[in-house]
Motif scaffolding. Structure first.
Motif, PDB file in Angstrom:
ATOM      1  N   ARG A 183       9.917  -4.689  19.860  1.00 26.74           N
ATOM      2  CA  ARG A 183      10.322  -5.109  18.512  1.00 26.74           C
ATOM      3  C   ARG A 183       9.427  -4.511  17.423  1.00 26.74           C
ATOM      4  O   ARG A 183       9.565  -4.871  16.253  1.00 26.74           O
ATOM      5  CB  ARG A 183      10.317  -6.637  18.406  1.00 26.74           C
ATOM      6  N   VAL A 184       8.518  -3.638  17.800  1.00 23.62           N
ATOM      7  CA  VAL A 184       7.621  -2.992  16.836  1.00 23.62           C
ATOM      8  C   VAL A 184       8.047  -1.538  16.650  1.00 23.62           C
ATOM      9  O   VAL A 184       8.052  -0.762  17.607  1.00 23.62           O
ATOM     10  CB  VAL A 184       6.156  -3.039  17.306  1.00 23.62           C
ATOM     11  N   HIS A 185       8.391  -1.155  15.424  1.00 22.33           N
ATOM     12  CA  HIS A 185       8.832   0.195  15.122  1.00 22.33           C
ATOM     13  C   HIS A 185       7.692   0.903  14.375  1.00 22.33           C
ATOM     14  O   HIS A 185       7.689   0.999  13.140  1.00 22.33           O
ATOM     15  CB  HIS A 185      10.115   0.145  14.286  1.00 22.33           C
ATOM     16  N   GLU A 186       6.727   1.358  15.152  1.00 25.75           N
ATOM     17  CA  GLU A 186       5.481   1.869  14.567  1.00 25.75           C
ATOM     18  C   GLU A 186       5.702   3.063  13.649  1.00 25.75           C
ATOM     19  O   GLU A 186       4.957   3.263  12.685  1.00 25.75           O
ATOM     20  CB  GLU A 186       4.487   2.220  15.669  1.00 25.75           C
ATOM     21  N   ALA A 187       6.726   3.857  13.914  1.00 30.01           N
ATOM     22  CA  ALA A 187       6.979   5.028  13.080  1.00 30.01           C
ATOM     23  C   ALA A 187       7.329   4.645  11.645  1.00 30.01           C
ATOM     24  O   ALA A 187       7.169   5.456  10.729  1.00 30.01           O
ATOM     25  CB  ALA A 187       8.099   5.875  13.685  1.00 30.01           C
ATOM     26  N   ASP A 188       7.786   3.411  11.464  1.00 29.42           N
ATOM     27  CA  ASP A 188       8.179   2.959  10.130  1.00 29.42           C
ATOM     28  C   ASP A 188       7.115   2.088   9.455  1.00 29.42           C
ATOM     29  O   ASP A 188       7.371   1.517   8.392  1.00 29.42           O
ATOM     30  CB  ASP A 188       9.490   2.166  10.212  1.00 29.42           C
ATOM     31  N   MET A 189       5.945   1.995  10.054  1.00 30.08           N
ATOM     32  CA  MET A 189       4.892   1.158   9.496  1.00 30.08           C
ATOM     33  C   MET A 189       4.368   1.775   8.205  1.00 30.08           C
ATOM     34  O   MET A 189       4.074   2.971   8.142  1.00 30.08           O
ATOM     35  CB  MET A 189       3.760   0.997  10.511  1.00 30.08           C
ATOM     36  N   GLU A 190       4.249   0.947   7.175  1.00 29.66           N
ATOM     37  CA  GLU A 190       3.789   1.435   5.877  1.00 29.66           C
ATOM     38  C   GLU A 190       2.287   1.714   5.928  1.00 29.66           C
ATOM     39  O   GLU A 190       1.492   0.877   6.360  1.00 29.66           O
ATOM     40  CB  GLU A 190       4.106   0.398   4.796  1.00 29.66           C
ATOM     41  N   MET A 191       1.893   2.881   5.464  1.00 32.42           N
ATOM     42  CA  MET A 191       0.515   3.342   5.601  1.00 32.42           C
ATOM     43  C   MET A 191      -0.476   2.417   4.898  1.00 32.42           C
ATOM     44  O   MET A 191      -1.590   2.216   5.369  1.00 32.42           O
ATOM     45  CB  MET A 191       0.367   4.763   5.042  1.00 32.42           C
ATOM     46  N   GLU A 192      -0.066   1.833   3.766  1.00 32.84           N
ATOM     47  CA  GLU A 192      -0.991   1.003   2.996  1.00 32.84           C
ATOM     48  C   GLU A 192      -1.035  -0.443   3.483  1.00 32.84           C
ATOM     49  O   GLU A 192      -1.827  -1.253   3.010  1.00 32.84           O
ATOM     50  CB  GLU A 192      -0.621   1.023   1.513  1.00 32.84           C
TER      51      GLU A 192
END
Length: 256
Positions: A183-192
Motif C-alpha cells: 500500500r506504499v507507492h514510494e515513487a509518488d512520495m513528495e520530496m519535502e
C-alpha cells in the motif's frame, strides 16, 4: 470458537452465541477510521487498514475473550474533501452509526466495548458523545485511538520528526511499510514530506507496542480497573491532549 478467528463476521451465530452464554466472550472492539487522501504515496484505506490490524492483533493476544466488529471505514473527513476520492460523513451521522453498532453488541450480550479509533478527525465528534453513549447503553464503553497507548519515551525514541500520529508522514508511512508495504507507492512520495523519514524498521518497532497497549487497555476494561487515558497526540514539545479546549483545528497535521 475455532482458533484465531476474532472478527465477528468470521464467526457463525452459534459460535458467537455460545461464546457469550459460556462467558468466554468478555469484550468487543469497534474499529473506527476513514477512507481519505493520504498524500500521493499512501492508499486511502490506510487508517482503516491500520486500526483493523491493531484491533485484530490485540484481540488475538486476549483470545478467545475479545471479538472485533466490522471496521467502520468512513469517518469525519470533511477537512480533506478538496482532494478527490476522500469519503466523509457528517459528524452526527458517524456518531449515531457507531452508537448503533455498540447497541447491537450490547443486545448480543457484550458488556465491555472499546471503540478503537484510527483517524484523528473522529476524535472530537466521538468524545462529545461518549458520555451519552455510556448513559444510554448502560455498559462499559470507552473511546480511544490506538496511538493513545504509546509511552511518550517510545515515540520520541523512534520518531525523528517528534510527531505521532501525523498524517501520511513519518509515522504512518513507517507503519505502512511494516504492515502492508503493498500500500506504499514510494515513487509518488513528495520530496519535502516528512514521510521520507519513514522506514520499515520504525514501523516494526512501533506496531507491537501499540498492539500491546490496546490489549492492556482491554484487559483493564474486562477486569473493571480504573483507566486514565485521554486522547492525545505527540508533538515536538511533548504529548498533548487532543481535547484541549474540546476543540481540534479543522485541518492539522495530527488528523491522520
Amino acid at each position: 470458537m475455532s482458533k484465531e478467528r476474532v472478527f465477528i463476521g468470521d464467526l457463525t451465530r452459534k459460535e458467537f452465541r455460545e461464546g457469550i452464554e459460556d462467558g468466554v466472550i468478555q469484550a468487543a472492539i469497534v474499529p473506527t477510521a476513514a477512507t481519505e487522501q493520504h498524500l500521493e504515496h499512501l492508499e486511502m484505506i490506510h487508517d482503516t487498514a491500520s486500526v483493523a490490524y491493531m484491533a485484530e492483533n490485540a484481540a488475538l493476544k486476549l483470545y478467545p475473550h475479545v471479538v472485533v466488529a466490522s471496521p467502520i471505514a468512513i469517518g469525519v473527513s470533511e477537512h480533506w474533501m478538496e482532494h478527490k476520492g476522500t469519503l466523509t460523513v457528517r459528524a452526527e451521522i458517524f456518531t449515531e452509526y457507531v452508537y448503533d453498532v455498540c447497541d447491537a453488541l450490547k443486545r448480543g450480550g457484550v458488556t465491555n466495548i472499546l471503540i478503537l479509533n484510527g483517524h484523528g478527525g473522529n476524535v472530537v465528534p466521538m468524545m462529545n458523545r461518549i458520555d451519552a453513549f455510556r448513559e444510554r447503553l448502560g455498559v462499559n464503553v470507552r473511546f480511544n485511538s490506538y496511538w493513545d497507548t504509546y509511552p511518550a519515551d517510545v515515540v520520541y525514541q523512534y520518531m525523528d520528526d517528534n510527531r505521532l500520529p501525523g498524517h501520511a508522514d513519518e509515522y504512518e508511512t513507517s507503519m505502512a511499510m511494516a504492515l502492508f508495504p503493498h500500500r506504499v507507492h514510494e515513487a509518488d512520495m513528495e520530496m519535502e514530506s516528512s514521510a521520507k523519514l519513514g522506514t520499515k524498521e520504525k514501523g516494526e518497532a512501533l506496531a507491537p507496542v501499540a498492539v500491546d497497549g490496546v490489549a492492556e487497555l482491554l484487559r483493564k476494561m474486562i477486569a473493571g480497573e480504573e483507566i486514565d487515558l485521554e486522547p492525545r497526540t505527540f508533538r515536538p514539545d511533548g504529548a498533548t491532549s487532543m481535547l484541549r479546549d474540546h476543540v481540534i483545528e479543522e485541518r492539522t497535521d495530527d488528523q491522520g
